[in-house]
Design an enzyme around this catalytic site. Structure first.
Site, mmCIF file in Angstrom:
data_model
loop_
_atom_site.group_PDB
_atom_site.id
_atom_site.type_symbol
_atom_site.label_atom_id
_atom_site.label_comp_id
_atom_site.label_asym_id
_atom_site.label_seq_id
_atom_site.Cartn_x
_atom_site.Cartn_y
_atom_site.Cartn_z
ATOM 1 N N HIS A 142 0.857 -1.186 0.000
ATOM 2 C CA HIS A 142 0.000 0.000 0.000
ATOM 3 C C HIS A 142 0.892 1.234 0.000
ATOM 4 C CE1 HIS A 142 -3.286 2.716 0.751
ATOM 5 N NE2 HIS A 142 -2.713 3.149 1.863
ATOM 6 N N GLY A 157 2.762 5.361 4.258
ATOM 7 C CA GLY A 157 2.164 6.082 5.372
ATOM 8 C C GLY A 157 0.735 5.640 5.589
ATOM 9 N N SER A 159 -3.335 5.614 5.912
ATOM 10 C CA SER A 159 -4.373 6.090 5.006
ATOM 11 C C SER A 159 -4.811 7.495 5.403
ATOM 12 C CB SER A 159 -5.571 5.134 5.048
ATOM 13 O OG SER A 159 -6.586 5.564 4.179
ATOM 14 N N GLY A 160 -4.896 8.395 4.427
ATOM 15 C CA GLY A 160 -5.318 9.763 4.682
ATOM 16 C C GLY A 160 -4.202 10.725 5.010
ATOM 17 N N VAL A 161 -2.948 10.255 5.012
ATOM 18 C CA VAL A 161 -1.833 11.138 5.350
ATOM 19 C C VAL A 161 -1.480 12.078 4.200
ATOM 20 C CG1 VAL A 161 0.094 9.695 4.563
ATOM 21 C CG2 VAL A 161 0.375 11.155 6.590
ATOM 22 N N GLY A 162 -1.958 11.742 2.984
ATOM 23 C CA GLY A 162 -1.725 12.634 1.846
ATOM 24 C C GLY A 162 -0.742 12.115 0.819
ATOM 25 N N LYS A 163 -0.631 10.805 0.687
ATOM 26 C CA LYS A 163 0.330 10.224 -0.261
ATOM 27 C C LYS A 163 -0.027 10.576 -1.705
ATOM 28 C CE LYS A 163 -0.359 6.065 1.246
ATOM 29 N NZ LYS A 163 -1.246 6.353 2.393
ATOM 30 N N SER A 164 -1.294 10.382 -2.069
ATOM 31 C CA SER A 164 -1.704 10.641 -3.452
ATOM 32 C C SER A 164 -1.612 12.122 -3.793
ATOM 33 C CB SER A 164 -3.135 10.134 -3.682
ATOM 34 O OG SER A 164 -3.210 8.728 -3.535
ATOM 35 N N ASP A 181 -1.801 3.974 -4.812
ATOM 36 C CA ASP A 181 -2.604 3.163 -3.886
ATOM 37 C C ASP A 181 -2.056 1.749 -3.708
ATOM 38 O OD1 ASP A 181 -4.821 2.948 -2.076
ATOM 39 O OD2 ASP A 181 -5.744 1.614 -3.545
ATOM 40 N N GLU A 206 -6.329 8.292 -7.308
ATOM 41 C CA GLU A 206 -7.552 8.643 -6.584
ATOM 42 C C GLU A 206 -7.249 9.835 -5.679
ATOM 43 O OE1 GLU A 206 -10.536 7.048 -3.068
ATOM 44 O OE2 GLU A 206 -8.944 5.746 -3.825
ATOM 45 N N ARG A 247 16.785 15.593 13.382
ATOM 46 C CA ARG A 247 17.018 16.921 12.812
ATOM 47 C C ARG A 247 18.328 17.004 12.030
ATOM 48 N NH1 ARG A 247 14.051 21.061 15.468
ATOM 49 N NH2 ARG A 247 15.756 22.532 15.068
#
Length: 322
Positions: A142, A157, A159-164, A181, A206, A247
């Site tokens: 994934h 990462g 789901s919903g973290v902003g990969k796409s 995806d 998507e 860092r």
């Protein structure tokens, strides 16, 4: 993993360098189960104890010239024994003439004969790589796979973290999408993992709030690629103000994919951070390290030298005061 590759598919995908010399009617019935290509050598002398009949039989200048020195009866005998039901095809390199005895033996056994103008070594490497890629065991991950300045980067990462969305931003900056995806991965060799998109998802993304988009249709053919070697994993994590993030870049993490350890960088995501640029820089920095330039190590060396110089100055000052 594909258990087999149809000979017709191999010919179609390599039509620029392969032609069917004889036995077109037998092509559709033939399948290939192993990626290795075989050049029969000892078999031409009559030794068949370990003959790998299930491989593509490649005859080049050496094999053809040696066979030409044999008597007609011996050529007929060895080529007849080489033409088994398990043999997918014979392949003649350098557009060399096909021995009459081989042509007759292949016809009797319903085996196609292919020919190429390429050198024996070159065609062997091309077809071996082609078959390995299609017969290799595949796993699914994934994530989103992109190519940044020629380097394959896998974005992972929750789901919903902003990969796409991040990948879309990278495409807008001139980089390429490989898969969104779901990424199908396979081990090409001991140290190389390749990723590609499933056929049904190829070139598609998507985006929440928009839906499915066709990246090639919107951004052009240069914005997509069928597959790439995965050289770096970038794991996107939601920003946690209590977390202690690296860092200086001293931590070196890896992720195992298909039994190969791939370097991984963890990047925290929060509003206001330009993740696309950060990922772009992370990829370029990784490439610089591979080329021998490590900014973190250089900083550490400079800091060590500075501390050493100050310590020496303090020591000299104390001795002078005494």
């Amino acid at each position: 993993m594909a258990d087999e590759v149809k000979l017709s598919k191999l010919i179609k995908d390599n039509k620029s360098i392969l032609e069917v010399y004889q036995g077109q009617e037998y092509v559709n019935a033939k399948k290939i189960y192993v990626s290795d290509i075989y050049r029969p050598g000892l078999e031409l002398t009559g030794y068949f104890d370990f003959y790998p009949a299930q491989r593509i039989q490649l005859l080049g200048r050496t094999e053809i010239s040696y066979a030409a020195r044999l008597d007609h009866e011996i050529r007929t005998h060895v080529f007849t024994k080489m033409a088994t039901k398990a043999t997918p095809c014979f392949l003649i390199s350098r557009s060399l003439p096909v021995p009459e005895e081989l042509s007759e033996a292949a016809e009797k056994a319903n085996i196609p004969i292919l020919r190429t103008s390429e050198s024996t070594t070159y065609i062997s490497s091309i077809l071996t790589e082609y078959l390995r890629a299609r017969l290799a065991k595949r796993n699914s991950i994934h994530g989103v796979l992109v190519e940044i300045k020629g380097m394959g980067v896998l974005l992972t990462g929750a789901s919903g973290v902003g990969k796409s969305e991040t990948a879309l931003g990278l495409v807008q900056r001139g980089h390429r999408l490989i898969a969104d995806d779901r990424v199908d991965v396979f081990q090409k060799d001991h140290n190389t993992v390749v990723g590609e998109a499933p056929k049904i998802l190829r070139h598609l993304m998507e985006i929440r709030g928009i839906g499915i988009i066709d990246v090639m249709n919107l951004f052009g053919a240069g914005a997509v690629k069928s597959r790439t070697e995965i050289q770096l994993v970038i794991n996107l994590v939601n920003w946690d103000p209590k977390a202690n993030y690296d860092r200086l870049g001293f931590q070196e993490n890896t992720r195992e994919i298909c039994n190969v350890e791939i370097p991984q960088v963890n990047i925290p995501v929060k509003v206001g951070r330009n993740i696309e640029i950060i990922i772009e820089v992370a990829a370029m920095n990784f490439r610089a390290k591979k080329m021998g330039y490590d900014a973190t190590q250089m900083f550490d060396n400079n800091l060590t030298n500075l501390i050493s110089e100050h310590s020496k100055e303090d020591t000299d000052k104390v001795q002078h005061d005494d």
